[in-house]
Design a protein around this motif. Structure first.
Motif, PDB file in Angstrom:
ATOM      1  N   TYR A  90       0.831  -1.210   0.000  1.00 37.86           N
ATOM      2  CA  TYR A  90       0.000   0.000   0.000  1.00 37.86           C
ATOM      3  C   TYR A  90       0.867   1.262   0.000  1.00 37.86           C
ATOM      4  O   TYR A  90       0.490   2.289  -0.587  1.00 37.86           O
ATOM      5  CB  TYR A  90      -0.980  -0.002   1.171  1.00 37.86           C
ATOM      6  CG  TYR A  90      -0.365  -0.137   2.545  1.00 37.86           C
ATOM      7  CD1 TYR A  90       0.186   0.951   3.212  1.00 37.86           C
ATOM      8  CD2 TYR A  90      -0.362  -1.380   3.185  1.00 37.86           C
ATOM      9  CE1 TYR A  90       0.742   0.820   4.476  1.00 37.86           C
ATOM     10  CE2 TYR A  90       0.192  -1.520   4.448  1.00 37.86           C
ATOM     11  CZ  TYR A  90       0.747  -0.420   5.091  1.00 37.86           C
ATOM     12  OH  TYR A  90       1.305  -0.556   6.347  1.00 37.86           O
ATOM     13  N   ASP A  91       2.048   1.216   0.644  1.00 36.45           N
ATOM     14  CA  ASP A  91       2.929   2.381   0.637  1.00 36.45           C
ATOM     15  C   ASP A  91       3.575   2.584  -0.734  1.00 36.45           C
ATOM     16  O   ASP A  91       3.813   3.723  -1.157  1.00 36.45           O
ATOM     17  CB  ASP A  91       4.013   2.241   1.711  1.00 36.45           C
ATOM     18  CG  ASP A  91       3.534   2.726   3.079  1.00 36.45           C
ATOM     19  OD1 ASP A  91       2.451   3.322   3.134  1.00 36.45           O
ATOM     20  OD2 ASP A  91       4.236   2.511   4.078  1.00 36.45           O
ATOM     21  N   LEU A  92       3.854   1.475  -1.426  1.00 33.95           N
ATOM     22  CA  LEU A  92       4.371   1.601  -2.794  1.00 33.95           C
ATOM     23  C   LEU A  92       3.311   2.231  -3.704  1.00 33.95           C
ATOM     24  O   LEU A  92       3.630   3.062  -4.560  1.00 33.95           O
ATOM     25  CB  LEU A  92       4.775   0.222  -3.322  1.00 33.95           C
ATOM     26  CG  LEU A  92       6.026  -0.397  -2.690  1.00 33.95           C
ATOM     27  CD1 LEU A  92       6.229  -1.827  -3.196  1.00 33.95           C
ATOM     28  CD2 LEU A  92       7.260   0.448  -3.001  1.00 33.95           C
ATOM     29  N   ILE A  93       2.047   1.851  -3.476  1.00 34.77           N
ATOM     30  CA  ILE A  93       0.951   2.438  -4.269  1.00 34.77           C
ATOM     31  C   ILE A  93       0.829   3.929  -3.975  1.00 34.77           C
ATOM     32  O   ILE A  93       0.689   4.760  -4.884  1.00 34.77           O
ATOM     33  CB  ILE A  93      -0.380   1.710  -3.975  1.00 34.77           C
ATOM     34  CG1 ILE A  93      -0.306   0.265  -4.492  1.00 34.77           C
ATOM     35  CG2 ILE A  93      -1.554   2.457  -4.600  1.00 34.77           C
ATOM     36  CD1 ILE A  93      -1.490  -0.593  -4.074  1.00 34.77           C
ATOM     37  N   PHE A  94       0.894   4.289  -2.672  1.00 29.40           N
ATOM     38  CA  PHE A  94       0.819   5.696  -2.288  1.00 29.40           C
ATOM     39  C   PHE A  94       1.971   6.492  -2.899  1.00 29.40           C
ATOM     40  O   PHE A  94       1.782   7.630  -3.365  1.00 29.40           O
ATOM     41  CB  PHE A  94       0.856   5.843  -0.762  1.00 29.40           C
ATOM     42  CG  PHE A  94      -0.385   5.359  -0.066  1.00 29.40           C
ATOM     43  CD1 PHE A  94      -1.597   5.304  -0.740  1.00 29.40           C
ATOM     44  CD2 PHE A  94      -0.348   4.959   1.262  1.00 29.40           C
ATOM     45  CE1 PHE A  94      -2.745   4.851  -0.103  1.00 29.40           C
ATOM     46  CE2 PHE A  94      -1.490   4.515   1.909  1.00 29.40           C
ATOM     47  CZ  PHE A  94      -2.692   4.456   1.225  1.00 29.40           C
ATOM     48  N   ALA A  95       3.170   5.899  -2.878  1.00 30.49           N
ATOM     49  CA  ALA A  95       4.343   6.587  -3.426  1.00 30.49           C
ATOM     50  C   ALA A  95       4.176   6.839  -4.921  1.00 30.49           C
ATOM     51  O   ALA A  95       4.487   7.928  -5.431  1.00 30.49           O
ATOM     52  CB  ALA A  95       5.608   5.769  -3.157  1.00 30.49           C
ATOM     53  N   ILE A  96       3.661   5.833  -5.636  1.00 25.22           N
ATOM     54  CA  ILE A  96       3.451   5.974  -7.081  1.00 25.22           C
ATOM     55  C   ILE A  96       2.358   7.011  -7.365  1.00 25.22           C
ATOM     56  O   ILE A  96       2.479   7.835  -8.283  1.00 25.22           O
ATOM     57  CB  ILE A  96       3.091   4.608  -7.703  1.00 25.22           C
ATOM     58  CG1 ILE A  96       4.304   3.665  -7.615  1.00 25.22           C
ATOM     59  CG2 ILE A  96       2.645   4.767  -9.150  1.00 25.22           C
ATOM     60  CD1 ILE A  96       3.989   2.227  -7.964  1.00 25.22           C
ATOM     61  N   LEU A  97       1.285   6.988  -6.571  1.00 22.90           N
ATOM     62  CA  LEU A  97       0.213   7.975  -6.743  1.00 22.90           C
ATOM     63  C   LEU A  97       0.720   9.397  -6.504  1.00 22.90           C
ATOM     64  O   LEU A  97       0.297  10.343  -7.181  1.00 22.90           O
ATOM     65  CB  LEU A  97      -0.946   7.675  -5.792  1.00 22.90           C
ATOM     66  CG  LEU A  97      -1.850   6.485  -6.160  1.00 22.90           C
ATOM     67  CD1 LEU A  97      -2.858   6.207  -5.061  1.00 22.90           C
ATOM     68  CD2 LEU A  97      -2.557   6.742  -7.488  1.00 22.90           C
ATOM     69  N   ALA A  98       1.639   9.542  -5.535  1.00 24.22           N
ATOM     70  CA  ALA A  98       2.228  10.865  -5.279  1.00 24.22           C
ATOM     71  C   ALA A  98       3.007  11.340  -6.500  1.00 24.22           C
ATOM     72  O   ALA A  98       2.902  12.506  -6.910  1.00 24.22           O
ATOM     73  CB  ALA A  98       3.149  10.807  -4.058  1.00 24.22           C
TER      74      ALA A  98
END
Length: 646
Positions: A90-98
Motif C-alpha cells: 500500500y505504501d508503494l501504491i501511495f508513493a506511485i500515486l504521489a
C-alpha cells in the motif's frame, strides 16, 4: 577522554533512536533508497542554480519527490514491527500515486495555468489525491498536531468555498502546497540544511562540546555551563531544538546529574539551551529563512538583529545555572578529567566553513554562500583526515601515503552520506512547509485572518500590550507539537499583521511571533525538546518542561521589549544606544534570573525576589529613566545580600 568517548557513542545511539522512525534498509535496497536521497539533494541544488523551468514546475517536482520519499522511508505507524528491506504494497501504491499527481502538475503546468478553475474530472481527482497524500506524509514525518490544524482549516475552507475552488487553490496554485513556504524551502532552506549535514561530518559538534568543556567545565556548576555553551554553538549549525537536545544532551545531562543537579533541572537546562539554537545566528532555524519571504529583508539583516535577543536568551540560562550551582554548593569537574584548551583549539579550522558562510551571506547571494561553504567543509574533512588522526594529533610521515589512499576512497563516501543525510532533513522540513502552505492558503482565500485580526483587536481594545499577550498565547497553543516552520507561517499570516496594525514595527512583529513559536518546544503540556531532555535525564517530562520554561524566561520577556521598543533589534538607534542597551539588558537579565532562582549570595525572601525581578525588567526595557530605577533596585538588593551574608 575515554569517558567522553563513551558518552559520545551514547549520544550517537540516542540520535539513532531519534532517527529510527524511518524504515531499515540494507544491501541493494539501501543503495536504491540512498541513491534517491542523494539525487534529491542534487535536485535541490539544481533547482537553485541551473533549473530553466517555471518556478511552479520546480516546486511541484520538489514536493512530489518529498512525498514520494516519505512513503518509502516512514511506516504508517511506529507501533508496527519494522522488517528490514520491507515496504508494504500500500505504501508503494501511495508513493506511485504521489509521483503521478505531482508529475501531472510538472508535465502539464502550461495547460493547468490555461484551464484555471475549469478543472477536468482527472485534475480534480489528482488534486484531491495529492493533498491527502501530502497530509498523510506530513503526519508520518512530523506528527499529527499540524495535520489536525490543517484539516480544521480545510474544513473551514470547504464551508466557505466550493470543493473545486478549494482543490484548485490548494494544489494547482502557488498559494497552497507549493506556496510561499516551499518557495523559501527550495531557494534557501534546502541548501542550508544540506550544508549543516556536511558540517556535522567534519566533527564540528565534538569540537564545540570539547571547547565548552575546556572553558567552563572546571567552574562552579561546570557541566550545566558546558551544556549552555555547547548547545549555543551547536545550535548555530543544526537549528533544531530536539536534534540539538539529543546530541549534546547525551553528554551534558549525565554529567550534570553526577555533579549534583536534579534530573528535571539537568534535562531542562539542555532543552532550553538547545531550543535557543533556532534563534542563534548565523544559520538559525528554518523559520528564519521564511522570514525573508514575509518581511522582504535580507538574511544578513535578520541574523544581525537576532544577535542581541539570542545573547540575552543564553545569558539568562547561563546566569540561572550559575546561581543554582552556588545555591546548591556544586563544584566543577576536575581539570584532569577535561580536555585541555591548548589541545582543543588546534582544531579551530573546523569553524572556517561557518566563518566563510557568514562572510559570504553579507557579500554574496545566500545560495552561493551555502555551496561554497559546503565545498570548504568537504575540503576540511579531507585535510583533517590527511594530516590528523582521530584524536587530533599529527600522524607520522610514513603513514601519510596510506592515509592518502584511504581518503581517496572515503571522500566520495563522505559526500554521498552527507547528501543523503541532508536530504532526510530537507524532507522533514519540506513536508512541514508544504502543509503550512495549505494553512496559509485557507487563511488568505477565506478571510479568516481578517476575522482573527478583528477578534484580537476587539479583545485588546487597541491596547498593544494586551494584543501581544493574546498573540503569545495563540502562538504557544498553535505551536504545541507543530514544527516551528509551520507555526511561524501560521502566525506570520494571522497574528503578525495584527501587531503591525496596532503600531508595532513590521520586523519586530515577525520576530515576536517567531520567538513564541520557538518556545512552544519547551512550554508544557506539549514540549518536544523538554521531553527529549527528560528522557535522557530519566526525569518527569512535565517537571522538566516547567524548569525549562523558567530557565528560558528571557524568551518570554525580550519579545515584549523589542515589540514596544525596536531599539533592541538595532532599529532606529545609534551606536551609543546599542552599547547601552546591551549592558543594561545583561544586568537586567541577571536581576530577573536571580529573582527566579531566589539566590545571589544567600536565599532571598519573596519581597526581595519581586523587587529584583522588577528592577531587572526595568533595565531590560530601553530608556534612561527605567534603566536608572532598575539599576538602583538591583544594586540595593545586592548590597543587602552582601551585608546580611557577612
Amino acid at each position: 577522554m575515554k569517558e567522553v568517548k563513551n558518552k559520545l557513542s551514547k549520544g550517537e545511539q540516542i540520535v539513532q533512536n531519534e532517527n529510527s522512525k524511518t524504515r531499515n534498509f540494507t544491501g541493494i535496497p539501501n543503495i536504491i533508497i540512498s541513491s534517491i536521497l542523494v539525487l534529491f539533494s542534487l535536485l535541490s541544488i539544481y533547482i537553485v542554480f541551473l533549473s530553466p523551468f517555471d518556478t511552479r514546475i520546480n516546486r511541484a517536482a520538489f514536493v512530489g519527490i518529498i512525498v514520494f520519499s516519505i512513503y518509502l522511508l516512514y511506516p504508517i505507524s511506529q507501533r508496527l514491527p519494522k522488517k528490514t528491506n520491507h515496504i508494504p504494497i500500500y505504501d508503494l501504491i501511495f508513493a506511485i500515486l504521489a509521483l503521478i499527481s505531482y508529475g501531472y502538475f510538472v508535465f502539464n503546468c502550461a495547460y493547468i495555468i490555461e484551464v484555471g478553475l475549469r478543472l477536468t474530472p482527472l485534475m480534480m481527482a489528482l488534486g484531491i489525491i495529492g493533498v491527502l497524500l501530502t497530509l498523510e506524509a506530513c503526519r508520518r514525518a512530523t506528527g499529527l498536531p499540524i495535520v489536525i490544524v490543517a484539516l480544521a482549516f480545510i474544513i473551514y475552507g470547504l464551508m466557505n468555498n466550493s470543493l473545486k475552488r478549494v482543490v484548485y487553490d490548494l494544489f494547482y496554485t502557488t498559494e497552497g502546497v507549493i506556496g510561499t513556504p516551499i518557495r523559501a524551502c527550495t531557494a534557501f532552506i534546502s541548501l542550508f540544511v544540506i550544508f549543516g549535514a556536511f558540517l556535522e561530518r567534519t566533527g564540528i559538534s565534538d569540537f564545540f562540546i570539547n571547547l565548552a568543556n575546556s572553558l567552563a567545565g572546571h567552574t562552579v556548576g561546570g557541566p550545566a555551563k558546558v551544556a549552555v555553551i555547547s548547545s549555543a554553538l551547536c545550535g548555530m549549525v543544526s537549528g533544531s531544538s530536539v536534534g540539538n537536545t539529543v546530541t549534546t544532551g547525551a553528554i551534558t545531562i549525565p554529567l550534570m546529574k553526577k555533579n549534583g543537579y536534579k534530573p528535571e533541572f539537568a534535562g531542562a537546562v539542555e532543552a532550553a539551551a538547545s531550543t535557543g539554537g533556532q534563534i542563534m545566528p548565523p544559520i538559525m532555524g528554518a523559520a528564519a529563512f521564511l522570514m525573508i519571504e514575509y518581511t522582504n529583508k535580507d538574511y544578513s539583516f535578520i541574523a544581525l538583529r537576532a544577535c542581541l535577543p539570542a545573547l540575552l536568551y543564553f545569558a539568562g540560562i547561563f546566569i540561572s545555572v550559575h546561581l543554582e550551582a552556588k545555591k546548591l554548593g556544586l563544584k566543577g569537574i576536575p581539570k584532569s578529567q577535561l580536555p585541555k584548551f591548548t589541545d582543543v583549539i588546534k582544531s579551530w579550522y573546523l569553524v572556517l566553513p561557518l566563518i566563510i558562510l557568514t562572510y559570504l551571506i553579507i557579500k554574496s547571494t545566500m545560495a552561493k554562500a551555502a555551496i561554497i561553504a559546503i565545498a570548504v567543509a568537504v575540503a576540511l574533512s579531507v585535510v583533517r583526515d590527511m594530516f590528523m588522526d582521530y584524536n587530533g594529533k599529527e600522524i607520522l610521515e610514513d603513514k601519510k601515503k596510506h592515509k592518502l589512499l584511504v581518503i581517496t576512497q572515503s571522500t566520495p563516501t563522505l559526500i554521498i552520506k552527507s547528501l543523503a543525510a541532508g536530504a532526510k532533513s530537507v524532507i522533514s522540513v519540506g513536508i512541514a512547509c508544504s502543509v503550512a502552505g495549505i494553512i496559509a492558503c485557507i487563511i488568505t482565500t477565506t478571510g479568516i485572518g481578517t476575522e482573527l485580526v478583528s477578534a484580537i483587536v476587539n479583545l485588546s481594545r487597541g491596547n498593544l500590550m494586551v494584543g501581544m499577550f493574546l498573540t503569545m498565547i495563540t502562538c504557544i497553543i498553535l505551536g504545541m507539537g507543530v514544527p516551528t516552520t509551520a507555526n511561524y507561517v501560521i502566525m506570520a499570516t494571522t497574528c503578525a499583521p495584527i501587531l503591525i496594525g496596532m503600531g508595532m514595527n513590521q520586523f519586530a512583529a515577525h520576530m515576536f511571533v517567531f520567538y513564541f513559536g520557538i518556545v512552544a518546544d519547551i512550554t508544557p503540556p506539549v514540549a518536544l525538546a523538554a521531553y527529549a531532555g527528560s528522557a535522557i535525564a530519566g526525569a518527569s517530562p512535565i517537571k522538566t518542561a516547567i524548569n525549562a520554561t523558567l530557565l528560558a524566561i528571557a524568551a518570554f520577556i525580550v519579545p515584549y521589549v523589542f515589540g514596544l521598543n525596536p531599539a533592541m533589534l538595532f532599529i532606529d538607534t545609534n551606536a551609543f544606544e546599542v552599547i547601552l542597551i546591551i549592558i543594561t539588558s545583561l544586568v537586567g537579565i541577571f536581576g530577573v534570573s536571580a529573582g527566579i532562582r531566589g539566590y545571589v549570595f544567600r536565599d532571598m525572601n519573596i519581597l526581595e525576589r519581586i523587587f529584583i525581578i522588577l528592577g531587572g525588567l526595568l533595565l531590560i526595557y530601553p530608556g534612561i529613566i527605567t534603566d536608572l530605577i532598575g539599576l538602583i533596585a538591583i544594586v540595593f538588593i545586592i548590597f543587602a545580600q552582601v551585608r546580611t551574608k557577612k
